[in-house]
Design a protein around this motif. Sequence first.
Motif, mmCIF file in Angstrom:
data_model
loop_
_atom_site.group_PDB
_atom_site.id
_atom_site.type_symbol
_atom_site.label_atom_id
_atom_site.label_comp_id
_atom_site.label_asym_id
_atom_site.label_seq_id
_atom_site.Cartn_x
_atom_site.Cartn_y
_atom_site.Cartn_z
ATOM 1 N N TRP A 1 24.017 30.030 56.029
ATOM 2 C CA TRP A 1 24.337 29.276 54.502
ATOM 3 C C TRP A 1 25.083 30.391 53.768
ATOM 4 C CZ3 TRP A 1 19.055 26.887 52.661
ATOM 5 C CH2 TRP A 1 18.943 25.930 53.467
ATOM 6 N N LEU B 1 23.617 21.111 54.004
ATOM 7 C CA LEU B 1 23.786 22.354 54.832
ATOM 8 C C LEU B 1 23.116 22.137 56.231
ATOM 9 C CD1 LEU B 1 24.077 25.446 52.482
ATOM 10 C CD2 LEU B 1 25.949 24.028 53.405
ATOM 11 N N ALA C 1 21.559 23.122 48.858
ATOM 12 C CA ALA C 1 21.688 23.086 50.403
ATOM 13 C C ALA C 1 21.285 22.148 51.198
ATOM 14 C CB ALA C 1 20.978 24.514 50.939
#
Length: 192
Positions: free
Chosen positions: A177, A152, A149
């Motif tokens: 997410w 992200l 991530a």
Amino acid sequence: MDQSETTTFTAFKGTQRLAAGALAAVALAVKAAEAEGPAGPILIYADATGKAIDLDTRGSAEEVAARYAVPAESAPPRDEGRGRGRPKLGVVAREVTLLPRHWDWLAAQPGGASVTLRKLVDDARKRDGGWSNHRAALDAAYHFMSAMAGDLPHFEDAIRALYAGDRAMVERHIADWPKDIRDHAMKLGYGE
């Protein structure tokens, strides 16, 4: 991969969780997903550390399962080439550097240096109130989140909140997410 480091693993195909559990089961799921063809990268993580690992999925399903099977504890110990110590107990020999006064004190303790050092470490682990385990969980979540991530939205804010101990803020920052990444990060960091 030393299976004594961790007992569970999680594989992702892209942002979707592919499999979770014992290494042999995850390896078989990865092998099957690879046979289906490319639909995103397949990444496997050790749940205890949150770090990616590599698997060798060459050969038949039986060969892969055997390669990553946990050895039976009831198997008779092999004597050939076995060194000193107590390998059945998981004893590992490593170097410890101490000052002469420390060695003198250890030598005077009942059971010798090894027994005394094991007792001291066990006592320290009991006194830390679970902080070592908590910190290891945060670090595992960090490693996983960094890999899966890192690009992200709100990643850095989520990491700051994770280490600040602000669970509600972590949940808020990762709310958008992909579900499987979000759920696994929370599982690693908070045991869910």
